[in-house]
Each structure stands twice: as structure tokens, then as C-alpha cells.
Design a protein around this motif. Structure first.
Motif, mmCIF file in Angstrom:
data_model
loop_
_atom_site.group_PDB
_atom_site.id
_atom_site.type_symbol
_atom_site.label_atom_id
_atom_site.label_comp_id
_atom_site.label_asym_id
_atom_site.label_seq_id
_atom_site.Cartn_x
_atom_site.Cartn_y
_atom_site.Cartn_z
ATOM 1 N N GLU A 118 -29.563 -13.625 57.131
ATOM 2 C CA GLU A 118 -28.571 -12.605 56.798
ATOM 3 C C GLU A 118 -28.651 -12.215 55.327
ATOM 4 N N VAL A 119 -28.846 -13.201 54.467
ATOM 5 C CA VAL A 119 -28.972 -12.922 53.031
ATOM 6 C C VAL A 119 -30.204 -12.060 52.767
ATOM 7 N N ARG B 16 -31.774 -10.161 54.951
ATOM 8 C CA ARG B 16 -31.593 -8.860 55.595
ATOM 9 C C ARG B 16 -30.784 -7.919 54.696
ATOM 10 N N ARG B 17 -29.704 -8.429 54.097
ATOM 11 C CA ARG B 17 -28.909 -7.604 53.183
ATOM 12 C C ARG B 17 -29.721 -7.184 51.967
ATOM 13 N N ASP C 193 -32.124 -4.443 52.892
ATOM 14 C CA ASP C 193 -31.403 -3.173 53.026
ATOM 15 C C ASP C 193 -31.057 -2.596 51.657
ATOM 16 N N ASP C 194 -30.570 -3.448 50.749
ATOM 17 C CA ASP C 194 -30.210 -2.982 49.406
ATOM 18 C C ASP C 194 -31.425 -2.441 48.660
ATOM 19 N N GLU D 101 -23.402 -11.890 45.230
ATOM 20 C CA GLU D 101 -24.447 -12.355 46.132
ATOM 21 C C GLU D 101 -25.618 -12.927 45.336
ATOM 22 N N ARG E 250 -29.072 -13.116 43.940
ATOM 23 C CA ARG E 250 -30.166 -12.172 43.738
ATOM 24 C C ARG E 250 -30.559 -12.154 42.272
#
Length: 344
Positions: free
Chosen positions: A93-94, A96-97, A100-101, A302, A304
Motif C-alpha cells: 500500500e505504501v 502503491r501510494r 501514484d504520487d 508518509e 518518503r
């Protein structure tokens, strides 16, 4: 200056001996399984081993996206193999986000246990492999840069299947630092804050994975992290657990990034001072807010890479990060040495 081939030089390996391993053991983020055979059925394949917290990987992504847009309709497939450097990068999930970003248009395969990393004998992020329709590795590139070389390799492989294919000229540089005239200097190596690989400039008898009250010394060495206040060094990151404190680093580069996360799930304001002063707009990184009341800061939530400083000129600087409250996890600092070419 970037090392690029002459216009008519074919960068492909004419006598490849290595067959590409199957894409097994990973997790497709779009939940659509693909085999190497399926991907190569329509044309060659470009594999990008990357990590979304890696500065060199992120700087390569705009070129990969542009090549996908240009050449996917002509038969090229592109797959990003996300092999994580830190534990948070193993979470689908991390990742995937993050994908997308970052507006990644091609499929991403998560390699959480480094199965494919070892199968392809990868040593560094990013690493690109260009695979022909027979499943043979025909071109490899490690690190960022060399974009014209890689694009000409893509074109050469497409023309093996379609000799009369009309192809465009390679992309013009997408960033000022990639243009002719840009200069890249020696820079401070990437710095880690966890005890496994970190360089902490303290002689105190601090314990691994235990809270320690650090005192920032007066003298600072380049490429070393200096903490003030209560921090807990773990294997991958240093966690701020106090009320007041900071981390300080002296470095040489043009651009500064930091991999950070909020362990509480709530945004944490982290103030940024360069050479003792808040950042000016001209020097602030993409993730920095410059405010008349608060100074310069970044909101960390988050996990990153956060772009903190983007000086127009290379130099030696000191940066101090001051978390507004506990719960900040600092993983690493990374540096970009290239300066923009002089206009005119």
C-alpha cells in the motif's frame, strides 16, 4: 559532462550470453500477474530496479515515463521493479501510494524480499536492463544519467524487429542539471541515521535501540550527523522522542534531500535552517514551505524522500532540522552535486 555515444553508435550487446530471469516472487501492484514470456510477446522489455526513497531513482523516473509514452505504442514494455532499501518500502500500500504520487504510468512489481534483485545480480539503485524478445539481456545501465545512450539502445532493439520503423530524435534533457554546460562536483556521500550504517558524531556511550540524550558538540565534521536532545537510534532510523532537539549535518552539494516519516501517523512540522538562517524561496526544495511567521519547514507524514534544499550553486553548507514534536523518524540524507548551466 555526461558521457554519450556518437549519434550512430549502437550501444546494444551484439553477443549476449545472459538470459533474463523470470519475474517471479514479487507482488504486482495493479494485481495483474505478468510473466516474462507475456511481456516479451509484443516487444522488448525495459526493467528499472528502483526505490521511491532513492534520489537517483526519482530523478530517472521522468525519462522512463517519457520513453514509455514514446515507445510503448511501438512495442516496448516498461516495468518498475521496486526493491526496497528500508522496511517501509516492503508494504504494497505504501509503494502503491508512492507510485501514484510519482505518476508512474507503467506497471510496478514489488520485490519485497529482494528475490529479483539477487536473481539479476543488481548492486545499486537504479539499475536498468533492456531485454530483447528472445529473453536476452542486451543492455544494462547503473545509476542516473546516460539517458541518450539508453534511449538509443531502446531504438536499436525496436529496429531489430521493425527495421523500417520511423523513430524520433532522443529526448532533450528534462532538467537544467542534465543539460550541456551543467557541472557535477564531488559531493558528500549518502548519510544514514540508523546504527547499522550511520555516522553519528558522538563519543557518548549511547545504546542501540535505546533512548539517549545527545549533546551537539561545538565542532562539526563534514558528512557526520550530530544530534541534540532525546533520540532513539534504531537499525534503520533515528527517532526523535524528546521535547526540544535537532539534527545537524555539514555537507557539500547543490541539493539536499532527507528520507523521513512520522511514526505517529500525524504530520510533523520540521523546521529547516541553512547556515543558521531559514531558507529563502530561491534555495527551498520542492517540499519546503517558506512562511513569514514560521520560517522554512516541511510537513512530514508518509515515509518518503523529502526535497529540502535546492541551492543554485554548489557549495559547503550546514543544515539543521528541528522537529516541532516527537515521533519523527530520520532515515537518511542524500545529496545532488550538479548545478544548473549558466544561461546565455
Amino acid at each position: 559532462m555526461r558521457d554519450e555515444p556518437l549519434p550512430n553508435t549502437d550501444p546494444l550487446d551484439k553477443h549476449p550470453l545472459i538470459r533474463a530471469p523470470e519475474l517471479a516472487g514479487g507482488i504486482w501492484l495493479d494485481e495483474t500477474p505478468r510473466s516474462l514470456h507475456d511481456l516479451l510477446a509484443r516487444g522488448p522489455l525495459l526493467l528499472d530496479f528502483w526505490d521511491f526513497s532513492c534520489v537517483n531513482c526519482v530523478r530517472t523516473l521522468p525519462y522512463l515515463a517519457a520513453w514509455y509514452e514514446r515507445y510503448h505504442p511501438l512495442g516496448l514494455n516498461v516495468v518498475g521493479v521496486h526493491t526496497p532499501e528500508f522496511a517501509f518500502g516492503r508494504d504494497p500500500e505504501v509503494v502503491r501510494r508512492a507510485a501514484d504520487d510519482l505518476d508512474i504510468p507503467y506497471p510496478v512489481l514489488l520485490d519485497p524480499d529482494r528475490t529479483l534483485w539477487y536473481a539479476y545480480a543488481v548492486k545499486a539503485w537504479p539499475t536498468l536492463f533492456l531485454i530483447d524478445r528472445a529473453g536476452r539481456i542486451r543492455y544494462t545501465h547503473v545509476g542516473e544519467g546516460g539517458y541518450t545512450t539508453t534511449e538509443r539502445a531502446i531504438q536499436a532493439l525496436l529496429r531489430e524487429d521493425q527495421p523500417t520503423l520511423a523513430l524520433p530524435e532522443p529526448l532533450a534533457p528534462l532538467r537544467p542539471g542534465d543539460r550541456e554546460g551543467a557541472v557535477c562536483y564531488p559531493t558528500t556521500p549518502e548519510l544514514y541515521a540508523g546504527w547499522a550504517h550511520g555516522r553519528l558524531g558522538h563519543a557518548d556511550d549511547w545504546q542501540r535501540d535505546q533512548v539517549h540524550h545527545f549533546t551537539d558538540p561545538l565542532a562539526h565534521e563534514e558528512g557526520v550527523l550530530y544530534f541534540q536532545g532525546a533520540w532513539r537510534p534504531t537499525v534503520e532510523y533515528a527517532e526523535f522522542v524528546g521535547e526540544e532537539g535537532h539534527v545537524r549535518v555539514c555537507y557539500r552539494a547543490a541539493e539536499l534531500n532527507a528520507v523521513m516519516a512520522s511514526l505517529t501517523g500525524e504530520p510533523i512540522r520540521v523546521f529547516i535552517l541553512q547556515n543558521g538562517e531559514p531558507l529563502h524561496f530561491a534555495d527551498a526544495g520542492e517540499d519546503v514551505i517558506v512562511d513569514a511567521d514560521y520560517g522554512s519547514y516541511v510537513l512530514v507524514r508518509e515515509p518518503r524522500m523529502y526535497n529540502l534544499v535546492n541551492n543554485p550553486d554548489y557549495g559547503v553548507f550546514e543544515v539543521r532540522l528541528v522537529p516541532a514534536r516527537r515521533g519523527l523518524a530520520l532515515y537518511a540524507f542524500s545529496f545532488v552535486p550538479c548545478t544548473r548551466p549558466t544561461e546565455g
